[in-house]
Scaffold this active site. Structure first.
Site, mmCIF file in Angstrom:
data_model
loop_
_atom_site.group_PDB
_atom_site.id
_atom_site.type_symbol
_atom_site.label_atom_id
_atom_site.label_comp_id
_atom_site.label_asym_id
_atom_site.label_seq_id
_atom_site.Cartn_x
_atom_site.Cartn_y
_atom_site.Cartn_z
ATOM 1 N N GLY A 9 2.044 5.786 66.765
ATOM 2 C CA GLY A 9 1.124 6.792 67.285
ATOM 3 C C GLY A 9 0.105 7.224 66.268
ATOM 4 O O GLY A 9 0.211 6.919 65.075
ATOM 5 N N GLY A 13 0.356 12.871 65.638
ATOM 6 C CA GLY A 13 0.644 12.843 67.077
ATOM 7 C C GLY A 13 2.001 13.451 67.406
ATOM 8 O O GLY A 13 2.250 13.838 68.554
ATOM 9 N N ASP A 35 5.372 5.539 56.319
ATOM 10 C CA ASP A 35 4.719 6.314 55.247
ATOM 11 C C ASP A 35 5.387 6.114 53.889
ATOM 12 O O ASP A 35 4.753 6.324 52.858
ATOM 13 C CB ASP A 35 4.780 7.816 55.570
ATOM 14 N N PHE A 37 6.049 3.483 52.585
ATOM 15 C CA PHE A 37 5.610 2.217 51.991
ATOM 16 C C PHE A 37 4.142 2.237 51.566
ATOM 17 O O PHE A 37 3.563 1.184 51.278
ATOM 18 C CB PHE A 37 5.914 1.053 52.952
ATOM 19 N N ARG A 137 -4.659 19.467 63.894
ATOM 20 C CA ARG A 137 -3.325 19.331 63.272
ATOM 21 C C ARG A 137 -3.447 18.751 61.861
ATOM 22 O O ARG A 137 -2.765 19.176 60.950
ATOM 23 C CB ARG A 137 -2.431 18.426 64.120
HETATM 24 N N1 LIG Z 1 4.508 18.071 71.161
HETATM 25 C C1 LIG Z 1 3.934 18.811 70.227
HETATM 26 N N2 LIG Z 1 3.219 19.913 70.544
HETATM 27 C C2 LIG Z 1 2.615 20.658 69.582
HETATM 28 N N3 LIG Z 1 2.674 20.404 68.262
HETATM 29 C C3 LIG Z 1 3.385 19.327 67.884
HETATM 30 C C4 LIG Z 1 4.041 18.467 68.822
HETATM 31 N N4 LIG Z 1 4.663 17.485 68.138
HETATM 32 C C5 LIG Z 1 4.400 17.706 66.832
HETATM 33 N N5 LIG Z 1 3.650 18.806 66.665
HETATM 34 C C6 LIG Z 1 3.157 19.367 65.406
HETATM 35 O O1 LIG Z 1 2.112 18.513 64.935
HETATM 36 C C7 LIG Z 1 2.175 18.377 63.523
HETATM 37 C C8 LIG Z 1 2.332 16.900 63.181
HETATM 38 O O2 LIG Z 1 3.602 16.460 63.684
HETATM 39 P P1 LIG Z 1 4.366 15.225 63.054
HETATM 40 O O3 LIG Z 1 5.592 15.011 63.846
HETATM 41 O O4 LIG Z 1 4.526 15.423 61.575
HETATM 42 O O5 LIG Z 1 3.292 14.062 63.330
HETATM 43 P P2 LIG Z 1 3.193 12.566 62.790
HETATM 44 O O6 LIG Z 1 4.531 12.192 62.207
HETATM 45 O O7 LIG Z 1 2.834 11.765 63.997
HETATM 46 O O8 LIG Z 1 2.081 12.563 61.776
HETATM 47 C C9 LIG Z 1 3.353 19.248 63.061
HETATM 48 O O9 LIG Z 1 2.834 20.508 62.681
HETATM 49 C C10 LIG Z 1 4.217 19.383 64.316
HETATM 50 O O10 LIG Z 1 4.967 20.553 64.356
HETATM 51 O O1 LIG Z 2 1.935 9.591 52.458
HETATM 52 C C1 LIG Z 2 1.028 9.368 51.634
HETATM 53 O O2 LIG Z 2 1.253 9.053 50.442
HETATM 54 C C2 LIG Z 2 -0.400 9.415 52.117
HETATM 55 C C3 LIG Z 2 -1.427 9.432 51.205
HETATM 56 C C4 LIG Z 2 -2.715 9.490 51.690
HETATM 57 C C5 LIG Z 2 -2.959 9.506 53.043
HETATM 58 N N1 LIG Z 2 -1.927 9.484 53.911
HETATM 59 C C6 LIG Z 2 -2.214 9.517 55.358
HETATM 60 O O3 LIG Z 2 -1.041 9.318 56.099
HETATM 61 C C7 LIG Z 2 -1.457 9.076 57.434
HETATM 62 C C8 LIG Z 2 -0.349 8.405 58.226
HETATM 63 O O4 LIG Z 2 0.770 9.250 58.269
HETATM 64 P P1 LIG Z 2 1.055 10.180 59.542
HETATM 65 O O5 LIG Z 2 2.415 10.723 59.231
HETATM 66 O O6 LIG Z 2 -0.005 11.227 59.586
HETATM 67 O O7 LIG Z 2 1.001 9.269 60.719
HETATM 68 C C9 LIG Z 2 -2.706 8.223 57.319
HETATM 69 O O8 LIG Z 2 -3.676 8.704 58.234
HETATM 70 C C10 LIG Z 2 -3.137 8.426 55.851
HETATM 71 O O9 LIG Z 2 -4.487 8.818 55.734
HETATM 72 C C11 LIG Z 2 -0.664 9.448 53.473
#
Ligand SMILES: Nc1ncnc2c1ncn2[C@@H]1O[C@H](COP(=O)(O)OP(=O)(O)O)[C@@H](O)[C@H]1O
Ligand SMILES: O=C(O)c1ccc[n+]([C@@H]2O[C@H](COP(=O)([O-])O)[C@@H](O)[C@H]2O)c1
Length: 202
Positions: A9, A13, A35, A37, A137
């Site tokens: 995603g 997301g 992440d 990696f 977000r």
């Molecule tokens: N269904 C949802 N509705 C609202 N906020 C959400 C939802 N799922 C995740 N979030 C919030 O969005 C942010 C990113 O979530 P996260 O799970 O870390 O995303 P990702 O792993 O896809 O980058 C966090 O602050 C989380 O609490």
């Molecule tokens: O985790 C890290 O070391 C890192 C360092 C720089 C950037 N990122 C960001 O991590 C994002 C992917 O992680 P996530 O959890 O947001 O899906 C991607 O959009 C990158 O821009 C992540």
């Protein structure tokens, strides 16, 4: 029985949120986070746009990620133990590995954009949210290397659109999830889908 679930995603997301909930609920469940990696900042190429190119597959050590998945496939019990995952009583018994269900979640923003990984998934999910919500977000999140000003519009979102198109062309079996739904709703629909897959393959 072993099953591998992909949770892909867009950035922010809700992949990690969903994954953590599944980890607590599914039996003998391990995870591989993409992440983990990411290469070191000095190994990340700087583009013509002046931004470090984090949102491309070459920013990740994908060979190491594939090897980690292979490690789980070869011996999920050993993998679980070495990653501190508690196993069901049944799964701990010697010789039980064929009857017990072992689950691996592969989570990340580019898990469907690397050919050697494409065939490993038994079930594929992908969470999307619209641009405005994604930008909102993302602005509240701090990565190991914080986003420089303009990174989201200049690099992150354009790369997302490009990779999403590539994924849609290469993968036909993905269940798309609306990341604007509540965390509970997203979890319930995915959990139900996984339960059905498990029942069908028993
Ligand atoms: N269904 C949802 N509705 C609202 N906020 C959400 C939802 N799922 C995740 N979030 C919030 O969005 C942010 C990113 O979530 P996260 O799970 O870390 O995303 P990702 O792993 O896809 O980058 C966090 O602050 C989380 O609490
Ligand atoms: O985790 C890290 O070391 C890192 C360092 C720089 C950037 N990122 C960001 O991590 C994002 C992917 O992680 P996530 O959890 O947001 O899906 C991607 O959009 C990158 O821009 C992540």
């Amino acid at each position: 029985m072993k099953i591998i679930i992909g949770i892909g995603g867009v950035t922010n997301g809700g992949k990690t949120t969903l994954t953590n909930r599944l980890l607590k609920t599914l039996p003998n469940c391990c995870v591989v986070h993409q992440d983990d990696f990411f290469k070191k900042p000095n190994q990340i190429e700087v583009g013509e746009d002046g931004f470090r190119q984090w949102d491309v597959i070459t920013a990740l050590d994908m060979e190491a990620m594939v090897n980690t998945v292979k490690g789980w496939q070869e011996n999920p019990v050993k993998f679980a133990r070495s990653h501190g995952v508690s196993l069901s009583t049944e799964a701990q018994k010697p010789g039980s590995k064929d009857q017990e269900v072992h689950v691996l979640i592969v989570e990340g923003f580019l898990i469907y954009n690397y050919k050697p990984l494409l065939d490993i998934y038994d079930k594929c999910f992908y969470i999307s949210i619209p641009y405005e919500e994604c930008k909102r977000r993302r602005s509240t999140r701090t990565y190991t290397v914080p986003d420089p000003p303009g990174l989201f519009d200049g690099h992150v979102w354009p790369m997302y659109l490009k990779h999403r198109k590539e994924m849609e062309n290469n993968c036909s079996n993905i269940e798309y999830l609306d990341g604007l739904k509540s965390k509970e709703d997203i979890f319930s629909s995915v959990y139900e889908c996984i339960q059905n897959s498990l029942l069908n393959s028993l």
